[in-house]
Motif scaffolding. Structure first.
Motif, PDB file in Angstrom:
ATOM      1  N   VAL A 131       0.486  -1.223  -0.072  1.00 49.25           N
ATOM      2  CA  VAL A 131      -0.488   0.155   0.251  1.00 49.25           C
ATOM      3  C   VAL A 131       0.814   1.298  -0.378  1.00 49.25           C
ATOM      4  O   VAL A 131       0.620   2.239  -0.518  1.00 49.25           O
ATOM      5  N   GLN A 132       1.793   1.257   0.523  1.00 46.40           N
ATOM      6  CA  GLN A 132       2.906   2.036   0.250  1.00 46.40           C
ATOM      7  C   GLN A 132       3.597   3.088  -0.628  1.00 46.40           C
ATOM      8  O   GLN A 132       3.603   3.324  -0.886  1.00 46.40           O
ATOM      9  N   ARG A 133       4.347   1.922  -1.170  1.00 44.42           N
ATOM     10  CA  ARG A 133       4.542   1.441  -2.506  1.00 44.42           C
ATOM     11  C   ARG A 133       3.789   2.117  -3.665  1.00 44.42           C
ATOM     12  O   ARG A 133       3.684   2.963  -4.270  1.00 44.42           O
ATOM     13  N   THR A 134       2.401   1.612  -3.502  1.00 45.33           N
ATOM     14  CA  THR A 134       1.522   2.181  -4.323  1.00 45.33           C
ATOM     15  C   THR A 134       1.075   3.744  -4.285  1.00 45.33           C
ATOM     16  O   THR A 134       1.433   4.827  -4.713  1.00 45.33           O
ATOM     17  N   LEU A 135       1.273   4.037  -2.969  1.00 47.67           N
ATOM     18  CA  LEU A 135       1.131   5.607  -2.719  1.00 47.67           C
ATOM     19  C   LEU A 135       2.366   6.129  -2.630  1.00 47.67           C
ATOM     20  O   LEU A 135       2.042   7.686  -3.672  1.00 47.67           O
ATOM     21  N   MET A 136       3.627   5.422  -2.643  1.00 49.17           N
ATOM     22  CA  MET A 136       4.875   6.826  -3.273  1.00 49.17           C
ATOM     23  C   MET A 136       4.643   6.204  -4.442  1.00 49.17           C
ATOM     24  O   MET A 136       5.314   7.438  -5.998  1.00 49.17           O
ATOM     25  N   ALA A 137       4.284   5.668  -5.564  1.00 46.60           N
ATOM     26  CA  ALA A 137       3.937   5.107  -7.484  1.00 46.60           C
ATOM     27  C   ALA A 137       3.393   6.884  -7.352  1.00 46.60           C
ATOM     28  O   ALA A 137       3.738   7.703  -8.309  1.00 46.60           O
ATOM     29  N   LEU A 138       2.104   6.520  -7.179  1.00 48.06           N
ATOM     30  CA  LEU A 138       0.690   7.942  -7.465  1.00 48.06           C
ATOM     31  C   LEU A 138       1.832   9.096  -6.596  1.00 48.06           C
ATOM     32  O   LEU A 138       1.526  10.192  -8.117  1.00 48.06           O
ATOM     33  N   GLY A 139       2.530   9.642  -5.843  1.00 46.47           N
ATOM     34  CA  GLY A 139       2.609  10.543  -5.399  1.00 46.47           C
ATOM     35  C   GLY A 139       3.713  11.080  -6.188  1.00 46.47           C
ATOM     36  O   GLY A 139       4.005  12.045  -6.724  1.00 46.47           O
ATOM     37  N   SER A 140       5.050   9.765  -6.649  1.00 48.62           N
ATOM     38  CA  SER A 140       5.408  10.759  -7.585  1.00 48.62           C
ATOM     39  C   SER A 140       5.291  10.943  -8.576  1.00 48.62           C
ATOM     40  O   SER A 140       6.161  11.468 -10.144  1.00 48.62           O
ATOM     41  N   LEU A 141       4.423  10.020  -9.198  1.00 46.85           N
ATOM     42  CA  LEU A 141       3.869  10.548 -10.863  1.00 46.85           C
ATOM     43  C   LEU A 141       3.563  11.714 -10.534  1.00 46.85           C
ATOM     44  O   LEU A 141       3.130  12.441 -11.508  1.00 46.85           O
ATOM     45  N   ALA A 142       1.991  12.150  -9.683  1.00 42.78           N
ATOM     46  CA  ALA A 142       1.871  14.245  -9.224  1.00 42.78           C
ATOM     47  C   ALA A 142       2.939  14.574  -9.492  1.00 42.78           C
ATOM     48  O   ALA A 142       2.415  16.074  -9.772  1.00 42.78           O
ATOM     49  N   VAL A 143       4.084  14.566  -8.739  1.00 44.30           N
ATOM     50  CA  VAL A 143       4.847  15.615  -8.369  1.00 44.30           C
ATOM     51  C   VAL A 143       5.446  15.791 -10.474  1.00 44.30           C
ATOM     52  O   VAL A 143       5.736  16.441 -10.619  1.00 44.30           O
TER      53      VAL A 143
END
Length: 199
Positions: free
Chosen positions: A124-136
């Motif tokens: 779950v943390q990895r998914t949220l990190m990937a989402l944040g990286s994509l948003a940035v």
């Protein structure tokens, strides 16, 4: 969901390895980002893996998060948090579908049971990190928070070479190919003959 008893043997070892991957410092950063991105009305979880899981379990906060990033196809969020298990899992599945549509790679997306049953909260943390990286990386004005919290994904760096530049490149011997200058078979013995060791 049925109550699950304790696991033993290999199952317990595997679960212990999965739980070791969970990062408490990353949890704090993700909570900060979600609160900034969605607003203070989402509240804050209790510290720790289970507190984080309970906070995200019904899928409402995840839906608000993806809606704040991607306004083109919003995830439907019910007025009252769903109390039925399948509705909560459906809400999580809607978030996962929207995250994939937003551009998160399928291999970075967790499965619904990873969150709902706390099977793999590190995923779950990895998914949220990937989402944040994509948003940035998208830098479309929807991201709220410190850009240094997430790694910016590599962008395409396209180069156009002229025909003359491409022809010149064919004449260069790359260093990886090595060189045959000075190579000879002087001193080599014939096949099948033993080495002559003189002491």
């Amino acid at each position: 969901m049925a109550n699950k008893g304790p696991s033993f043997g290999l199952s317990r070892d595997v679960q212990a390895k999965i739980e070791k991957k969970y990062d408490d410092e990353l949890e704090e950063r993700l909570v900060e980002w979600v609160v900034l991105q969605c607003g203070a009305d989402v509240g804050r979880p209790e510290r720790g893996r289970l507190g984080f899981q309970v906070w995200l379990k019904n899928g409402i906060i995840l839906g608000k998060l993806i809606n704040s990033l991607c306004t083109s196809k919003p995830v439907k969020i019910p007025d009252t948090p769903p109390s039925m298990v399948f509705k909560q899992m459906e809400q999580i599945a809607q978030f996962l579908k929207a995250a994939e549509d937003y551009g998160v790679v399928k291999t970075d997306i967790f499965q619904t049971v990873d969150l709902f049953e706390a099977k793999d909260m590190a995923a779950v943390q990895r998914t949220l990190m990937a989402l944040g990286s994509l948003a940035v990386t998208k830098n479309d004005g929807q991201y709220r928070g410190d850009p240094s919290w997430f790694m910016k994904k590599a962008q395409e760096n396209r180069r156009d070479f002229s025909d003359s530049q491409l022809k010149e490149g064919k004449n260069v011997i790359g260093l990886q190919m090595g060189s045959n200058q000075g190579a000879s078979q002087a001193g080599m013995t014939g096949y099948g003959r033993p080495r002559q060791i003189i002491s």
